[in-house]
Design a protein around this motif. Structure first.
Motif, PDB file in Angstrom:
ATOM      1  N   GLY A  13       0.831  -1.217   0.000  1.00 24.15           N
ATOM      2  CA  GLY A  13       0.000   0.000   0.000  1.00 24.15           C
ATOM      3  C   GLY A  13       0.854   1.251   0.000  1.00 24.15           C
ATOM      4  N   THR A  15       1.246   3.704  -2.045  1.00 22.20           N
ATOM      5  CA  THR A  15       0.720   4.982  -2.539  1.00 22.20           C
ATOM      6  C   THR A  15      -0.297   5.604  -1.589  1.00 22.20           C
ATOM      7  OG1 THR A  15      -0.956   3.767  -3.771  1.00 22.20           O
ATOM      8  CG2 THR A  15       1.026   4.417  -4.978  1.00 22.20           C
ATOM      9  N   GLY A  16      -0.619   4.904  -0.501  1.00 22.51           N
ATOM     10  CA  GLY A  16      -1.591   5.424   0.449  1.00 22.51           C
ATOM     11  C   GLY A  16      -0.956   6.426   1.407  1.00 22.51           C
ATOM     12  N   SER A  17      -1.793   6.930   2.287  1.00 23.15           N
ATOM     13  CA  SER A  17      -1.351   7.918   3.260  1.00 23.15           C
ATOM     14  C   SER A  17      -0.233   7.346   4.151  1.00 23.15           C
ATOM     15  CB  SER A  17      -2.573   8.339   4.087  1.00 23.15           C
ATOM     16  OG  SER A  17      -2.188   9.056   5.203  1.00 23.15           O
ATOM     17  N   ILE A  18      -0.437   6.144   4.686  1.00 21.80           N
ATOM     18  CA  ILE A  18       0.594   5.515   5.519  1.00 21.80           C
ATOM     19  C   ILE A  18       1.793   5.113   4.665  1.00 21.80           C
ATOM     20  CG2 ILE A  18       1.132   3.453   6.899  1.00 21.80           C
ATOM     21  CD1 ILE A  18      -0.542   5.310   8.497  1.00 21.80           C
ATOM     22  N   ARG A  41      -2.906  -0.433  -5.646  1.00 20.46           N
ATOM     23  CA  ARG A  41      -4.019  -0.904  -6.458  1.00 20.46           C
ATOM     24  C   ARG A  41      -4.259   0.040  -7.629  1.00 20.46           C
ATOM     25  NH1 ARG A  41     -10.121  -1.283  -4.281  1.00 20.46           N
ATOM     26  NH2 ARG A  41      -9.596   0.871  -3.850  1.00 20.46           N
ATOM     27  N   ALA A 110      -8.827  -6.384   2.090  1.00 24.77           N
ATOM     28  CA  ALA A 110      -7.921  -6.750   0.992  1.00 24.77           C
ATOM     29  C   ALA A 110      -6.501  -6.995   1.501  1.00 24.77           C
ATOM     30  CB  ALA A 110      -7.913  -5.657  -0.069  1.00 24.77           C
ATOM     31  N   ALA A 128      -0.437  -1.438  10.161  1.00 22.68           N
ATOM     32  CA  ALA A 128      -1.338  -0.290  10.063  1.00 22.68           C
ATOM     33  C   ALA A 128      -2.739  -0.795   9.729  1.00 22.68           C
ATOM     34  CB  ALA A 128      -0.859   0.675   8.985  1.00 22.68           C
ATOM     35  N   LYS A 130      -5.470  -2.302  10.385  1.00 16.88           N
ATOM     36  CA  LYS A 130      -6.173  -2.850  11.554  1.00 16.88           C
ATOM     37  C   LYS A 130      -7.295  -3.790  11.170  1.00 16.88           C
ATOM     38  CE  LYS A 130      -7.164   1.552  12.109  1.00 16.88           C
ATOM     39  NZ  LYS A 130      -7.239   2.784  12.857  1.00 16.88           N
ATOM     40  N   GLU A 131      -7.923  -3.554   9.981  1.00 20.44           N
ATOM     41  CA  GLU A 131      -9.058  -4.397   9.586  1.00 20.44           C
ATOM     42  C   GLU A 131      -8.637  -5.864   9.488  1.00 20.44           C
ATOM     43  OE1 GLU A 131      -7.963  -1.749   7.824  1.00 20.44           O
ATOM     44  OE2 GLU A 131      -9.596  -0.315   7.514  1.00 20.44           O
ATOM     45  N   ASP A 155      -0.824   1.894  14.258  1.00 28.64           N
ATOM     46  CA  ASP A 155      -1.939   2.747  14.670  1.00 28.64           C
ATOM     47  C   ASP A 155      -1.416   3.577  15.846  1.00 28.64           C
ATOM     48  OD1 ASP A 155      -4.503   3.606  14.355  1.00 28.64           O
ATOM     49  OD2 ASP A 155      -5.427   1.655  14.735  1.00 28.64           O
ATOM     50  N   GLY A 214      -6.345   8.434   4.593  1.00 26.91           N
ATOM     51  CA  GLY A 214      -7.142   7.913   3.479  1.00 26.91           C
ATOM     52  C   GLY A 214      -8.631   8.107   3.750  1.00 26.91           C
TER      53      GLY A 214
HETATM   54  P1  NAD Z   1      -5.176   4.895   1.762  1.00 25.06           P
HETATM   55  O1  NAD Z   1      -6.522   4.711   1.179  1.00 25.06           O
HETATM   56  O2  NAD Z   1      -4.549   6.229   1.744  1.00 25.06           O
HETATM   57  O3  NAD Z   1      -4.138   3.858   1.086  1.00 25.06           O
HETATM   58  C1  NAD Z   1      -4.467   2.510   0.895  1.00 25.06           C
HETATM   59  C2  NAD Z   1      -3.384   1.786   0.115  1.00 25.06           C
HETATM   60  O4  NAD Z   1      -3.811   0.417  -0.079  1.00 25.06           O
HETATM   61  C3  NAD Z   1      -3.119   2.356  -1.277  1.00 25.06           C
HETATM   62  O5  NAD Z   1      -1.771   2.191  -1.590  1.00 25.06           O
HETATM   63  C4  NAD Z   1      -3.988   1.468  -2.183  1.00 25.06           C
HETATM   64  O6  NAD Z   1      -3.499   1.388  -3.509  1.00 25.06           O
HETATM   65  C5  NAD Z   1      -3.862   0.138  -1.491  1.00 25.06           C
HETATM   66  N1  NAD Z   1      -5.038  -0.697  -1.720  1.00 25.06           N
HETATM   67  C6  NAD Z   1      -6.337  -0.350  -1.520  1.00 25.06           C
HETATM   68  N2  NAD Z   1      -7.150  -1.368  -1.850  1.00 25.06           N
HETATM   69  C7  NAD Z   1      -6.364  -2.369  -2.264  1.00 25.06           C
HETATM   70  C8  NAD Z   1      -6.623  -3.672  -2.761  1.00 25.06           C
HETATM   71  N3  NAD Z   1      -7.875  -4.157  -2.903  1.00 25.06           N
HETATM   72  N4  NAD Z   1      -5.569  -4.458  -3.092  1.00 25.06           N
HETATM   73  C9  NAD Z   1      -4.310  -3.989  -2.978  1.00 25.06           C
HETATM   74  N5  NAD Z   1      -4.000  -2.759  -2.522  1.00 25.06           N
HETATM   75  C10 NAD Z   1      -5.017  -1.959  -2.176  1.00 25.06           C
HETATM   76  O7  NAD Z   1      -5.293   4.358   3.278  1.00 25.06           O
HETATM   77  P2  NAD Z   1      -4.423   4.795   4.551  1.00 25.06           P
HETATM   78  O8  NAD Z   1      -5.039   5.960   5.207  1.00 25.06           O
HETATM   79  O9  NAD Z   1      -2.975   4.844   4.197  1.00 25.06           O
HETATM   80  O10 NAD Z   1      -4.673   3.553   5.517  1.00 25.06           O
HETATM   81  C11 NAD Z   1      -4.047   2.297   5.320  1.00 25.06           C
HETATM   82  C12 NAD Z   1      -4.314   1.416   6.533  1.00 25.06           C
HETATM   83  O11 NAD Z   1      -3.685   2.013   7.669  1.00 25.06           O
HETATM   84  C13 NAD Z   1      -5.803   1.302   6.887  1.00 25.06           C
HETATM   85  O12 NAD Z   1      -6.051   0.017   7.379  1.00 25.06           O
HETATM   86  C14 NAD Z   1      -5.990   2.315   7.990  1.00 25.06           C
HETATM   87  O13 NAD Z   1      -7.025   1.978   8.899  1.00 25.06           O
HETATM   88  C15 NAD Z   1      -4.640   2.239   8.696  1.00 25.06           C
HETATM   89  N6  NAD Z   1      -4.281   3.467   9.421  1.00 25.06           N
HETATM   90  C16 NAD Z   1      -4.125   4.637   8.750  1.00 25.06           C
HETATM   91  C17 NAD Z   1      -3.795   5.789   9.438  1.00 25.06           C
HETATM   92  C18 NAD Z   1      -3.585   7.094   8.713  1.00 25.06           C
HETATM   93  O14 NAD Z   1      -3.194   8.072   9.357  1.00 25.06           O
HETATM   94  N7  NAD Z   1      -3.803   7.176   7.421  1.00 25.06           N
HETATM   95  C19 NAD Z   1      -3.609   5.743  10.823  1.00 25.06           C
HETATM   96  C20 NAD Z   1      -3.773   4.535  11.481  1.00 25.06           C
HETATM   97  C21 NAD Z   1      -4.101   3.384  10.772  1.00 25.06           C
END
Ligand code: NAD
Ligand code: MG
Length: 395
Positions: A13, A15-18, A41, A110, A128, A130-131, A155, A214
Protein backbone atom coordinates in the motif's frame (compact mmCIF):
# COMPACT_ATOMS: atom_id res chain seq x y z
CA UNK A 1 29.00 5.82 10.95
CA UNK A 2 28.64 2.51 12.73
CA UNK A 3 28.23 -0.37 10.32
CA UNK A 4 24.92 -2.21 10.53
CA UNK A 5 22.97 -4.80 8.63
CA UNK A 6 20.73 -3.08 6.09
CA UNK A 7 17.05 -4.01 6.51
CA UNK A 8 15.05 -4.97 3.43
CA UNK A 9 11.51 -3.54 3.57
CA UNK A 10 8.29 -4.29 1.67
CA UNK A 11 5.66 -1.53 1.78
CA UNK A 12 2.19 -2.94 1.07
CA UNK A 13 0.00 0.00 0.00
CA UNK A 14 2.88 2.36 -0.78
CA UNK A 15 0.72 4.98 -2.54
CA UNK A 16 -1.59 5.42 0.45
CA UNK A 17 -1.35 7.92 3.26
CA UNK A 18 0.59 5.51 5.52
CA UNK A 19 2.62 4.19 2.56
CA UNK A 20 3.82 7.68 1.61
CA UNK A 21 4.67 8.53 5.25
CA UNK A 22 6.61 5.26 5.49
CA UNK A 23 8.65 6.08 2.37
CA UNK A 24 9.34 9.53 3.80
CA UNK A 25 10.86 7.97 6.94
CA UNK A 26 12.74 5.25 5.00
CA UNK A 27 14.25 7.86 2.66
CA UNK A 28 15.82 9.61 5.67
CA UNK A 29 17.85 6.46 6.47
CA UNK A 30 19.23 4.99 3.24
CA UNK A 31 22.10 3.18 5.00
CA UNK A 32 19.65 1.49 7.31
CA UNK A 33 16.88 0.44 4.92
CA UNK A 34 16.54 -0.75 1.35
CA UNK A 35 13.18 -1.14 -0.40
CA UNK A 36 12.35 -4.64 -1.53
CA UNK A 37 8.83 -4.09 -2.89
CA UNK A 38 6.22 -1.38 -3.38
CA UNK A 39 2.55 -2.14 -4.06
CA UNK A 40 -0.56 -0.22 -5.11
CA UNK A 41 -4.02 -0.90 -6.46
CA UNK A 42 -4.44 2.31 -8.42
CA UNK A 43 -2.52 5.60 -8.87
CA UNK A 44 -0.08 3.74 -11.11
CA UNK A 45 1.70 6.94 -12.20
CA UNK A 46 2.51 7.63 -8.58
CA UNK A 47 3.74 4.07 -8.11
CA UNK A 48 5.97 4.49 -11.19
CA UNK A 49 7.45 7.62 -9.65
CA UNK A 50 8.11 5.76 -6.39
CA UNK A 51 9.81 2.97 -8.37
CA UNK A 52 12.11 5.46 -10.12
CA UNK A 53 13.00 7.02 -6.78
CA UNK A 54 13.49 3.86 -4.69
CA UNK A 55 14.38 1.21 -7.31
CA UNK A 56 12.61 -1.69 -5.56
CA UNK A 57 13.23 -5.29 -6.65
CA UNK A 58 9.45 -5.74 -7.14
CA UNK A 59 6.38 -3.62 -7.77
CA UNK A 60 2.97 -5.23 -7.34
CA UNK A 61 -0.32 -3.98 -8.78
CA UNK A 62 -3.89 -5.33 -8.74
CA UNK A 63 -4.37 -6.65 -12.26
CA UNK A 64 -2.64 -7.69 -15.46
CA UNK A 65 -3.79 -4.48 -17.18
CA UNK A 66 -2.36 -2.31 -14.37
CA UNK A 67 0.90 -4.28 -14.68
CA UNK A 68 1.00 -3.41 -18.39
CA UNK A 69 0.32 0.23 -17.55
CA UNK A 70 3.19 0.30 -15.06
CA UNK A 71 5.54 -1.52 -17.48
CA UNK A 72 4.76 1.12 -20.10
CA UNK A 73 5.47 3.96 -17.66
CA UNK A 74 8.80 2.45 -16.61
CA UNK A 75 9.92 1.50 -20.13
CA UNK A 76 13.09 3.06 -21.43
CA UNK A 77 14.63 3.56 -18.00
CA UNK A 78 17.38 1.32 -16.65
CA UNK A 79 15.26 0.03 -13.76
CA UNK A 80 15.40 -3.70 -13.07
CA UNK A 81 12.15 -3.62 -11.04
CA UNK A 82 10.12 -6.76 -11.70
CA UNK A 83 6.35 -6.26 -11.97
CA UNK A 84 3.88 -8.70 -10.39
CA UNK A 85 0.13 -8.54 -9.97
CA UNK A 86 -2.73 -9.86 -7.85
CA UNK A 87 -2.95 -11.31 -4.35
CA UNK A 88 -0.29 -13.94 -5.16
CA UNK A 89 2.16 -11.17 -6.00
CA UNK A 90 1.36 -9.35 -2.76
CA UNK A 91 1.82 -12.53 -0.73
CA UNK A 92 5.10 -13.27 -2.49
CA UNK A 93 6.68 -9.90 -1.69
CA UNK A 94 5.32 -10.08 1.88
CA UNK A 95 6.96 -13.45 2.56
CA UNK A 96 10.11 -13.75 0.37
CA UNK A 97 13.16 -14.95 2.25
CA UNK A 98 15.01 -11.75 1.29
CA UNK A 99 12.52 -9.51 3.16
CA UNK A 100 13.09 -8.50 6.79
CA UNK A 101 10.28 -6.05 7.47
CA UNK A 102 6.78 -5.67 6.02
CA UNK A 103 4.70 -2.53 6.40
CA UNK A 104 1.07 -3.71 6.18
CA UNK A 105 -0.68 -0.56 4.96
CA UNK A 106 -3.30 -1.80 2.52
CA UNK A 107 -6.73 -0.56 3.61
CA UNK A 108 -9.47 -3.00 4.58
CA UNK A 109 -9.99 -6.74 4.22
CA UNK A 110 -7.92 -6.75 0.99
CA UNK A 111 -4.83 -6.64 3.21
CA UNK A 112 -5.63 -9.82 5.11
CA UNK A 113 -3.88 -12.45 2.95
CA UNK A 114 -0.63 -10.53 2.35
CA UNK A 115 -0.44 -9.48 6.02
CA UNK A 116 -0.98 -13.07 7.16
CA UNK A 117 1.63 -14.22 4.63
CA UNK A 118 4.15 -11.88 6.26
CA UNK A 119 3.17 -13.14 9.73
CA UNK A 120 3.39 -16.79 8.67
CA UNK A 121 6.85 -16.17 7.18
CA UNK A 122 8.03 -14.80 10.55
CA UNK A 123 8.72 -11.27 9.34
CA UNK A 124 8.88 -8.14 11.43
CA UNK A 125 5.35 -6.90 10.63
CA UNK A 126 4.38 -3.26 11.10
CA UNK A 127 0.60 -3.30 11.33
CA UNK A 128 -1.34 -0.29 10.06
CA UNK A 129 -4.04 -2.44 8.41
CA UNK A 130 -6.17 -2.85 11.55
CA UNK A 131 -9.06 -4.40 9.59
CA UNK A 132 -6.92 -7.50 8.91
CA UNK A 133 -6.44 -8.10 12.64
CA UNK A 134 -10.02 -7.23 13.61
CA UNK A 135 -11.64 -9.51 11.02
CA UNK A 136 -9.40 -12.51 11.70
CA UNK A 137 -8.66 -12.09 15.46
CA UNK A 138 -8.00 -15.63 16.70
CA UNK A 139 -6.67 -16.86 13.33
CA UNK A 140 -4.22 -13.95 13.23
CA UNK A 141 -3.16 -14.62 16.84
CA UNK A 142 -2.56 -18.32 16.15
CA UNK A 143 -0.46 -17.50 13.07
CA UNK A 144 1.65 -15.15 15.20
CA UNK A 145 2.12 -17.75 17.93
CA UNK A 146 3.14 -20.42 15.41
CA UNK A 147 5.65 -18.34 13.42
CA UNK A 148 6.99 -16.15 16.23
CA UNK A 149 6.75 -13.11 13.94
CA UNK A 150 7.20 -9.75 15.64
CA UNK A 151 4.09 -7.57 15.31
CA UNK A 152 4.54 -3.86 15.97
CA UNK A 153 1.52 -1.55 16.02
CA UNK A 154 1.51 1.47 13.72
CA UNK A 155 -1.94 2.75 14.67
CA UNK A 156 -0.91 5.77 16.76
CA UNK A 157 -2.98 4.73 19.78
CA UNK A 158 -1.67 1.17 19.87
CA UNK A 159 1.85 2.32 19.21
CA UNK A 160 1.41 4.69 22.17
CA UNK A 161 0.12 1.87 24.40
CA UNK A 162 3.04 -0.32 23.30
CA UNK A 163 5.42 2.49 24.25
CA UNK A 164 3.74 2.88 27.67
CA UNK A 165 4.11 -0.84 28.47
CA UNK A 166 7.32 -2.52 29.63
CA UNK A 167 8.88 -4.49 26.73
CA UNK A 168 8.73 -7.41 26.58
CA UNK A 169 5.33 -7.54 28.32
CA UNK A 170 4.30 -11.09 29.22
CA UNK A 171 0.84 -10.02 30.39
CA UNK A 172 -1.00 -6.90 31.52
CA UNK A 173 -1.51 -8.58 34.89
CA UNK A 174 2.18 -9.27 35.49
CA UNK A 175 3.05 -5.73 34.37
CA UNK A 176 0.66 -4.28 36.96
CA UNK A 177 -1.63 -2.71 34.38
CA UNK A 178 -5.15 -1.84 35.50
CA UNK A 179 -6.52 -0.37 32.34
CA UNK A 180 -5.79 1.09 28.96
CA UNK A 181 -7.13 4.54 28.05
CA UNK A 182 -7.67 4.60 24.30
CA UNK A 183 -7.88 8.21 23.14
CA UNK A 184 -9.71 9.52 20.09
CA UNK A 185 -10.30 13.01 18.80
CA UNK A 186 -14.05 12.52 18.30
CA UNK A 187 -13.61 13.35 14.61
CA UNK A 188 -15.04 16.30 12.69
CA UNK A 189 -18.59 15.91 14.08
CA UNK A 190 -17.88 15.77 17.80
CA UNK A 191 -19.75 19.01 18.41
CA UNK A 192 -22.10 19.13 15.38
CA UNK A 193 -25.85 19.05 16.21
CA UNK A 194 -27.02 15.41 16.00
CA UNK A 195 -30.03 16.56 13.95
CA UNK A 196 -27.61 17.85 11.26
CA UNK A 197 -25.61 14.65 10.90
CA UNK A 198 -27.84 12.92 8.35
CA UNK A 199 -26.85 15.40 5.66
CA UNK A 200 -23.06 15.58 6.04
CA UNK A 201 -21.20 14.95 2.79
CA UNK A 202 -18.24 12.62 2.11
CA UNK A 203 -15.90 15.61 1.81
CA UNK A 204 -17.00 16.99 5.20
CA UNK A 205 -16.58 13.56 6.77
CA UNK A 206 -13.08 13.24 5.28
CA UNK A 207 -11.89 16.62 6.59
CA UNK A 208 -10.42 15.42 9.87
CA UNK A 209 -9.47 18.24 12.26
CA UNK A 210 -6.03 16.81 13.22
CA UNK A 211 -4.96 13.93 10.94
CA UNK A 212 -4.64 13.67 7.18
CA UNK A 213 -5.60 10.11 6.18
CA UNK A 214 -7.14 7.91 3.48
CA UNK A 215 -10.88 8.33 2.85
CA UNK A 216 -12.07 5.07 4.41
CA UNK A 217 -10.39 5.62 7.78
CA UNK A 218 -11.44 9.28 7.69
CA UNK A 219 -15.11 8.24 7.51
CA UNK A 220 -14.44 5.66 10.24
CA UNK A 221 -13.08 8.48 12.39
CA UNK A 222 -16.18 10.58 11.75
CA UNK A 223 -18.53 7.73 12.82
CA UNK A 224 -16.05 6.68 15.54
CA UNK A 225 -16.13 3.16 14.08
CA UNK A 226 -12.38 3.74 13.85
CA UNK A 227 -12.29 3.84 17.66
CA UNK A 228 -14.54 0.77 17.73
CA UNK A 229 -12.15 -1.15 15.46
CA UNK A 230 -9.25 0.13 17.56
CA UNK A 231 -10.96 -1.10 20.71
CA UNK A 232 -11.07 -4.62 19.22
CA UNK A 233 -7.51 -4.19 17.92
CA UNK A 234 -6.31 -3.27 21.44
CA UNK A 235 -8.02 -6.31 23.02
CA UNK A 236 -6.27 -8.56 20.48
CA UNK A 237 -2.84 -6.92 20.47
CA UNK A 238 -2.44 -6.64 24.23
CA UNK A 239 -4.59 -9.58 25.38
CA UNK A 240 -6.77 -7.13 27.27
CA UNK A 241 -10.22 -7.89 28.61
CA UNK A 242 -12.83 -5.57 27.04
CA UNK A 243 -13.62 -3.98 30.41
CA UNK A 244 -9.94 -3.04 30.77
CA UNK A 245 -10.21 -0.62 27.85
CA UNK A 246 -11.80 2.78 28.21
CA UNK A 247 -12.31 5.17 25.31
CA UNK A 248 -11.51 8.80 26.15
CA UNK A 249 -12.23 11.68 23.79
CA UNK A 250 -9.26 14.03 23.50
CA UNK A 251 -9.93 16.62 20.79
CA UNK A 252 -6.31 17.84 20.36
CA UNK A 253 -4.82 14.41 19.40
CA UNK A 254 -1.62 15.12 21.34
CA UNK A 255 -1.91 12.30 23.88
CA UNK A 256 -2.04 9.19 21.67
CA UNK A 257 -3.20 6.83 24.47
CA UNK A 258 -2.39 5.96 28.07
CA UNK A 259 -1.78 3.04 30.41
CA UNK A 260 -3.05 3.13 34.01
CA UNK A 261 -1.00 1.08 36.50
CA UNK A 262 -1.96 -0.49 39.82
CA UNK A 263 0.10 2.02 41.83
CA UNK A 264 -1.82 5.04 40.49
CA UNK A 265 0.68 5.91 37.74
CA UNK A 266 -0.78 6.94 34.41
CA UNK A 267 1.70 6.80 31.53
CA UNK A 268 0.91 8.69 28.34
CA UNK A 269 2.71 8.89 25.01
CA UNK A 270 2.46 12.31 23.38
CA UNK A 271 3.55 13.92 20.17
CA UNK A 272 2.37 15.97 17.25
CA UNK A 273 -0.30 14.12 15.25
CA UNK A 274 1.94 12.80 12.45
CA UNK A 275 2.07 9.09 11.59
CA UNK A 276 5.80 9.27 10.85
CA UNK A 277 6.42 9.07 14.61
CA UNK A 278 4.83 5.63 15.19
CA UNK A 279 6.24 4.47 11.82
CA UNK A 280 9.80 5.46 12.79
CA UNK A 281 9.33 3.97 16.25
CA UNK A 282 8.23 0.61 14.88
CA UNK A 283 10.81 0.52 12.08
CA UNK A 284 13.75 1.07 14.40
CA UNK A 285 12.44 -0.53 17.62
CA UNK A 286 14.09 -0.79 20.12
CA UNK A 287 16.28 2.00 18.78
CA UNK A 288 15.08 5.53 17.97
CA UNK A 289 15.59 7.26 14.65
CA UNK A 290 14.71 10.65 13.20
CA UNK A 291 11.19 10.69 11.74
CA UNK A 292 11.05 14.21 10.37
CA UNK A 293 8.44 15.14 13.00
CA UNK A 294 9.15 18.21 15.11
CA UNK A 295 9.13 17.85 18.89
CA UNK A 296 6.01 18.86 20.72
CA UNK A 297 5.75 22.47 21.90
CA UNK A 298 3.56 22.06 24.99
CA UNK A 299 3.53 25.78 25.79
CA UNK A 300 2.26 26.65 22.33
CA UNK A 301 -0.24 23.79 22.64
CA UNK A 302 -1.48 25.35 25.90
CA UNK A 303 -4.17 22.90 26.91
CA UNK A 304 -5.22 19.29 26.64
CA UNK A 305 -8.89 18.34 27.09
CA UNK A 306 -10.46 14.99 27.90
CA UNK A 307 -14.11 13.97 27.92
CA UNK A 308 -16.30 10.86 27.86
CA UNK A 309 -17.51 9.70 24.42
CA UNK A 310 -21.14 10.42 23.51
CA UNK A 311 -22.52 6.94 22.79
CA UNK A 312 -25.86 8.29 21.46
CA UNK A 313 -24.03 10.29 18.83
CA UNK A 314 -21.61 7.46 18.03
CA UNK A 315 -23.53 4.13 18.01
CA UNK A 316 -20.59 2.45 16.21
CA UNK A 317 -18.66 2.40 19.50
CA UNK A 318 -21.41 0.32 21.09
CA UNK A 319 -21.64 -1.96 18.04
CA UNK A 320 -17.91 -2.70 18.22
CA UNK A 321 -18.07 -3.48 21.95
CA UNK A 322 -21.00 -5.81 21.37
CA UNK A 323 -19.16 -7.57 18.53
CA UNK A 324 -16.09 -8.11 20.71
CA UNK A 325 -18.28 -9.49 23.52
CA UNK A 326 -20.07 -11.82 21.11
CA UNK A 327 -16.73 -13.12 19.77
CA UNK A 328 -16.36 -15.66 16.95
CA UNK A 329 -17.17 -14.12 13.58
CA UNK A 330 -19.01 -11.07 15.04
CA UNK A 331 -16.00 -8.72 14.55
CA UNK A 332 -15.54 -10.11 11.02
CA UNK A 333 -19.17 -9.28 10.22
CA UNK A 334 -18.91 -5.84 11.85
CA UNK A 335 -15.84 -5.00 9.77
CA UNK A 336 -17.31 -6.28 6.49
CA UNK A 337 -20.62 -4.42 7.00
CA UNK A 338 -18.70 -1.26 7.85
CA UNK A 339 -16.56 -1.49 4.70
CA UNK A 340 -19.67 -1.90 2.52
CA UNK A 341 -21.57 0.91 4.28
CA UNK A 342 -18.63 3.34 4.17
CA UNK A 343 -18.11 2.65 0.47
CA UNK A 344 -21.82 3.35 -0.18
CA UNK A 345 -21.59 6.59 1.83
CA UNK A 346 -18.48 7.69 -0.10
CA UNK A 347 -20.34 7.03 -3.35
CA UNK A 348 -23.27 9.16 -2.20
CA UNK A 349 -25.63 6.17 -1.95
CA UNK A 350 -26.09 6.18 1.85
CA UNK A 351 -26.68 8.88 4.46
CA UNK A 352 -23.95 9.32 7.05
CA UNK A 353 -26.26 8.39 9.92
CA UNK A 354 -27.38 5.22 8.09
CA UNK A 355 -23.86 3.74 8.21
CA UNK A 356 -24.39 2.57 11.79
CA UNK A 357 -27.96 1.44 11.00
CA UNK A 358 -26.75 -0.80 8.15
CA UNK A 359 -24.02 -2.32 10.31
CA UNK A 360 -26.44 -2.97 13.17
CA UNK A 361 -28.89 -4.79 10.91
CA UNK A 362 -26.16 -6.93 9.37
CA UNK A 363 -24.63 -7.83 12.73
CA UNK A 364 -28.10 -8.75 14.11
CA UNK A 365 -29.03 -11.02 11.21
CA UNK A 366 -25.67 -12.60 10.31
CA UNK A 367 -25.07 -16.12 11.46
CA UNK A 368 -22.30 -16.30 14.07
CA UNK A 369 -19.66 -18.93 13.38
CA UNK A 370 -16.39 -19.94 14.97
CA UNK A 371 -13.24 -18.69 13.22
CA UNK A 372 -11.47 -22.01 12.74
CA UNK A 373 -9.16 -20.78 10.00
CA UNK A 374 -8.63 -18.40 7.10
CA UNK A 375 -11.42 -20.06 5.07
CA UNK A 376 -13.94 -19.46 7.86
CA UNK A 377 -12.85 -15.81 8.06
CA UNK A 378 -13.18 -15.27 4.32
CA UNK A 379 -16.57 -17.02 4.19
CA UNK A 380 -17.93 -14.92 7.08
CA UNK A 381 -16.56 -11.78 5.39
CA UNK A 382 -18.14 -12.65 2.03
CA UNK A 383 -21.53 -13.57 3.54
CA UNK A 384 -21.63 -10.37 5.59
CA UNK A 385 -20.86 -8.28 2.49
CA UNK A 386 -23.73 -9.92 0.60
CA UNK A 387 -26.05 -9.33 3.54
CA UNK A 388 -24.94 -5.69 3.73
CA UNK A 389 -25.64 -5.21 0.02
CA UNK A 390 -29.16 -6.61 0.55
CA UNK A 391 -29.73 -4.30 3.53
CA UNK A 392 -28.52 -1.36 1.43
CA UNK A 393 -30.80 -2.34 -1.42
CA UNK A 394 -33.78 -2.51 0.93
CA UNK A 395 -33.24 1.01 2.31
P1 NAD B 1 -5.18 4.90 1.76
O1 NAD B 1 -6.52 4.71 1.18
O2 NAD B 1 -4.55 6.23 1.74
O3 NAD B 1 -4.14 3.86 1.09
C1 NAD B 1 -4.47 2.51 0.89
C2 NAD B 1 -3.38 1.79 0.11
O4 NAD B 1 -3.81 0.42 -0.08
C3 NAD B 1 -3.12 2.36 -1.28
O5 NAD B 1 -1.77 2.19 -1.59
C4 NAD B 1 -3.99 1.47 -2.18
O6 NAD B 1 -3.50 1.39 -3.51
C5 NAD B 1 -3.86 0.14 -1.49
N1 NAD B 1 -5.04 -0.70 -1.72
C6 NAD B 1 -6.34 -0.35 -1.52
N2 NAD B 1 -7.15 -1.37 -1.85
C7 NAD B 1 -6.36 -2.37 -2.26
C8 NAD B 1 -6.62 -3.67 -2.76
N3 NAD B 1 -7.88 -4.16 -2.90
N4 NAD B 1 -5.57 -4.46 -3.09
C9 NAD B 1 -4.31 -3.99 -2.98
N5 NAD B 1 -4.00 -2.76 -2.52
C10 NAD B 1 -5.02 -1.96 -2.18
O7 NAD B 1 -5.29 4.36 3.28
P2 NAD B 1 -4.42 4.79 4.55
O8 NAD B 1 -5.04 5.96 5.21
O9 NAD B 1 -2.98 4.84 4.20
O10 NAD B 1 -4.67 3.55 5.52
C11 NAD B 1 -4.05 2.30 5.32
C12 NAD B 1 -4.31 1.42 6.53
O11 NAD B 1 -3.68 2.01 7.67
C13 NAD B 1 -5.80 1.30 6.89
O12 NAD B 1 -6.05 0.02 7.38
C14 NAD B 1 -5.99 2.31 7.99
O13 NAD B 1 -7.02 1.98 8.90
C15 NAD B 1 -4.64 2.24 8.70
N6 NAD B 1 -4.28 3.47 9.42
C16 NAD B 1 -4.12 4.64 8.75
C17 NAD B 1 -3.79 5.79 9.44
C18 NAD B 1 -3.59 7.09 8.71
O14 NAD B 1 -3.19 8.07 9.36
N7 NAD B 1 -3.80 7.18 7.42
C19 NAD B 1 -3.61 5.74 10.82
C20 NAD B 1 -3.77 4.54 11.48
C21 NAD B 1 -4.10 3.38 10.77
MG1 MG C 1 -5.62 5.29 15.24
Amino acid sequence: MQSMQQQSVTVLGSTGSIGVSTLDVLARHPQRYSIYALTARERIAELAQQCRRFAPKFAVVASESKAAELRELLAGGDLSTEILWGVEGLCQVASDAAVDTVMAAIVGAAGLRPTLAAVAAGKKVLLANKEALVMAGPVFQRALAVSGAQLLPIDSEHNAIFQCLPQPCASLESAGVEKILLTGSGGPFRARAVSELHRVTPDEACAHPNWSMGRKISVDSATMMNKGLEFIEACLLFNARPEQIEVVVHPQSIVHSMVQYRDGSLLAQMGNPDMRTPIAHALAFPERIDSGVAGLDLIAQGRLDFEAPDVQRFPCLRLAREAMDAGGSAPTVLNAANEVAVEAFLQGRLAFTSIAAVIERVVKSAQAVELTGLDAVETADRNARQLAQRVLGAL
